[in-house]
Design a protein around this motif. Structure first.
Motif, short mmCIF file in Angstrom:
data_model
loop_
_atom_site.label_atom_id
_atom_site.label_comp_id
_atom_site.label_asym_id
_atom_site.label_seq_id
_atom_site.Cartn_x
_atom_site.Cartn_y
_atom_site.Cartn_z
N ALA A 13 -47.34 -91.19 44.36
CA ALA A 13 -47.79 -89.90 44.89
C ALA A 13 -49.30 -89.85 45.06
O ALA A 13 -49.82 -88.98 45.77
CB ALA A 13 -47.32 -88.77 43.97
N THR A 14 -50.03 -90.76 44.42
CA THR A 14 -51.49 -90.81 44.58
C THR A 14 -51.89 -91.51 45.86
O THR A 14 -53.06 -91.53 46.22
CB THR A 14 -52.12 -91.55 43.38
OG1 THR A 14 -51.39 -92.77 43.17
CG2 THR A 14 -52.05 -90.72 42.11
N GLY A 15 -50.93 -92.11 46.56
CA GLY A 15 -51.23 -92.78 47.82
C GLY A 15 -51.16 -91.82 48.99
O GLY A 15 -50.76 -90.65 48.85
N GLU A 147 -46.58 -113.20 52.52
CA GLU A 147 -46.12 -112.77 51.19
C GLU A 147 -45.78 -111.28 51.21
O GLU A 147 -44.78 -110.85 50.61
CB GLU A 147 -47.19 -113.07 50.12
CG GLU A 147 -47.40 -114.55 49.88
CD GLU A 147 -48.15 -115.25 51.02
OE1 GLU A 147 -48.92 -114.57 51.73
OE2 GLU A 147 -47.94 -116.46 51.21
N TYR A 148 -46.61 -110.47 51.89
CA TYR A 148 -46.30 -109.04 52.01
C TYR A 148 -44.98 -108.87 52.74
O TYR A 148 -44.11 -108.11 52.29
CB TYR A 148 -47.44 -108.34 52.77
CG TYR A 148 -47.22 -106.86 53.01
CD1 TYR A 148 -47.26 -105.94 51.96
CD2 TYR A 148 -46.99 -106.35 54.31
CE1 TYR A 148 -47.07 -104.58 52.18
CE2 TYR A 148 -46.81 -105.00 54.53
CZ TYR A 148 -46.85 -104.11 53.47
OH TYR A 148 -46.66 -102.76 53.69
N SER A 149 -44.80 -109.60 53.85
CA SER A 149 -43.54 -109.51 54.61
C SER A 149 -42.36 -109.89 53.72
O SER A 149 -41.32 -109.21 53.71
CB SER A 149 -43.57 -110.44 55.81
OG SER A 149 -44.64 -110.15 56.68
N ASP A 182 -52.60 -95.69 59.81
CA ASP A 182 -53.98 -95.71 59.28
C ASP A 182 -54.08 -94.87 58.02
O ASP A 182 -54.42 -93.69 58.06
CB ASP A 182 -54.96 -95.16 60.34
CG ASP A 182 -55.27 -96.20 61.40
OD1 ASP A 182 -55.34 -97.39 61.05
OD2 ASP A 182 -55.42 -95.81 62.56
N THR A 183 -53.79 -95.49 56.89
CA THR A 183 -53.87 -94.77 55.62
C THR A 183 -54.97 -95.33 54.72
O THR A 183 -55.20 -94.81 53.63
CB THR A 183 -52.54 -94.89 54.84
OG1 THR A 183 -52.33 -96.29 54.56
CG2 THR A 183 -51.37 -94.34 55.60
N GLY A 184 -55.59 -96.43 55.15
CA GLY A 184 -56.57 -97.11 54.30
C GLY A 184 -55.94 -98.20 53.45
O GLY A 184 -56.64 -98.92 52.73
N1 LIG Z 1 -49.92 -97.76 55.75
C1 LIG Z 1 -49.14 -98.59 56.45
O1 LIG Z 1 -49.50 -99.11 57.51
C2 LIG Z 1 -47.76 -98.92 55.96
C3 LIG Z 1 -46.85 -99.49 56.85
C4 LIG Z 1 -45.58 -99.83 56.38
C5 LIG Z 1 -45.26 -99.60 55.07
N2 LIG Z 1 -46.17 -99.05 54.23
C6 LIG Z 1 -45.79 -98.87 52.83
O2 LIG Z 1 -45.88 -97.50 52.50
C7 LIG Z 1 -46.19 -97.37 51.11
C8 LIG Z 1 -47.36 -96.43 50.95
O3 LIG Z 1 -48.50 -97.00 51.56
P1 LIG Z 1 -49.80 -96.14 51.93
O4 LIG Z 1 -50.15 -96.51 53.31
O5 LIG Z 1 -49.62 -94.71 51.56
O6 LIG Z 1 -50.86 -96.85 50.98
P2 LIG Z 1 -51.85 -96.27 49.86
O7 LIG Z 1 -52.45 -94.98 50.29
O8 LIG Z 1 -52.77 -97.38 49.52
O9 LIG Z 1 -50.87 -95.97 48.64
C9 LIG Z 1 -50.44 -97.01 47.81
C10 LIG Z 1 -49.91 -96.41 46.53
O10 LIG Z 1 -49.46 -97.50 45.71
C11 LIG Z 1 -49.95 -97.26 44.41
N3 LIG Z 1 -50.06 -98.49 43.63
C12 LIG Z 1 -50.60 -99.67 43.99
N4 LIG Z 1 -50.52 -100.53 42.96
C13 LIG Z 1 -49.91 -99.86 41.96
C14 LIG Z 1 -49.52 -100.19 40.64
N5 LIG Z 1 -49.76 -101.40 40.10
N6 LIG Z 1 -48.90 -99.25 39.90
C15 LIG Z 1 -48.67 -98.02 40.39
N7 LIG Z 1 -49.00 -97.64 41.63
C16 LIG Z 1 -49.61 -98.56 42.39
C17 LIG Z 1 -51.29 -96.58 44.59
O11 LIG Z 1 -51.62 -95.95 43.39
P3 LIG Z 1 -53.15 -95.55 42.99
O12 LIG Z 1 -53.80 -95.03 44.23
O13 LIG Z 1 -52.93 -94.48 41.95
O14 LIG Z 1 -53.78 -96.78 42.46
C18 LIG Z 1 -50.92 -95.63 45.71
O15 LIG Z 1 -50.27 -94.50 45.19
C19 LIG Z 1 -46.44 -98.80 50.60
O16 LIG Z 1 -45.26 -99.30 50.03
C20 LIG Z 1 -46.73 -99.57 51.87
O17 LIG Z 1 -46.43 -100.94 51.75
C21 LIG Z 1 -47.40 -98.68 54.64
#
Ligand SMILES: NC(=O)c1ccc[n+]([C@@H]2O[C@H](COP(=O)([O-])OP(=O)(O)OC[C@H]3O[C@@H](n4cnc5c(N)ncnc54)[C@H](OP(=O)(O)O)[C@@H]3O)[C@@H](O)[C@H]2O)c1
Length: 233
Positions: A13-15, A147-149, A182-184
């Protein structure tokens, strides 16, 4: 699933996407509990959502994940859905990948969602839902992101079996496979520089598709490549 009144745990939820999903679920009338790694940002979001129950957990610490799930179930009196939106990314040629980075990718993206869901299942009501954010790369593994894939493809394979095994309880499993948004996330990569990425997809469309998918008990949210829009099936 009716979202109004549904008891939903959002992990990550912090993401960016996790936070957006938590806000949208709360706006739709769900009772939301939160977990995330950064406790400061987690408690700020909990306050924004009117004092939602929130407990920090590190995805690589299985005990902390289980505690967060149990605390959420206790606070809400059970669970109707869990949404796993945590994740990490890394870039670079497969031949050069660092073993420790690869381990963290699989720990956070693949193993931790499995642990969280296993911990949640005893609390999850029949007719409930599991939502997992994998990624478009689960179906279309991408150069420079082997690896991500692979970590997302493994999660997706697991989800497809889980879905069939939970059919007897009428629990739906929604595998969300967004394209680049674009989420960073890419700026927070564990390693490497991103390849040239397509223009970021609309963030709000991802959130709307997940909520609609939950309402309908859909299996997947995927990109229709011709229309460049997300579809549910
Ligand atoms: N953005 C994209 O382009 C995209 C595309 C396809 C799929 N996704 C997937 O969507 C999901 C959310 O991505 P997002 O774009 O919202 O990225 P994000 O803003 O970077 O969010 C990532 C989240 O993962 C958490 N996290 C990372 N390592 C962790 C750990 N060891 N323990 C607990 N929490 C951890 C972070 O927690 P903290 O911030 O609290 O550290 C944050 O809440 C991910 O699974 C990503 O792979 C994203």
């Amino acid at each position: 699933m009716e979202l109004a009144g549904a008891r939903v745990l959002v992990a990550g939820a912090t993401g960016a996407l996790g936070g957006d999903l938590a806000r949208a679920l709360a706006a739709a009338g769900a009772r939301v509990a939160l977990t995330g790694r950064d406790d400061g940002r987690l408690q700020a979001l909990a306050g924004e959502l009117g004092g939602a129950p929130a407990r920090a957990a590190d995805a690589v610490d299985v005990d902390s994940v289980r505690s967060a799930v149990d605390a959420a179930a206790q606070a809400l009196g059970g669970l109707d859905a869990v949404v796993v939106a945590w994740g990490v990314v890394a870039f670079g040629p497969a031949a050069d990948a660092d073993d420790a980075v690869t381990e963290e990718l699989f720990a956070v993206n693949t193993l931790a969602p499995m642990s969280l869901v296993r911990a949640a299942l005893p609390h999850l009501a029949d007719g409930g839902a599991v939502v997992l954010l994998s990624a478009i790369v689960a179906d279309a593994p991408t150069l420079g992101m082997a690896e991500y894939s692979a970590s997302k493809a493994a999660l997706s394979a697991w989800a497809s079996v889980l879905r069939r095994e939970l059919r007897s309880r009428s629990v739906s499993v929604l595998d969300v496979k967004p394209p680049h948004v674009d989420t960073g996330l890419v700026d927070r990569a564990l390693a490497g520089e991103p390849p040239r990425l397509p223009e970021g997809h609309d963030r709000g469309e991802v959130v709307t598709a997940v909520l609609d998918g939950l309402r309908e008990g859909a299996r997947e949210v995927v990109l229709d490549p011709r229309e460049r829009r997300l579809v549910r099936r």
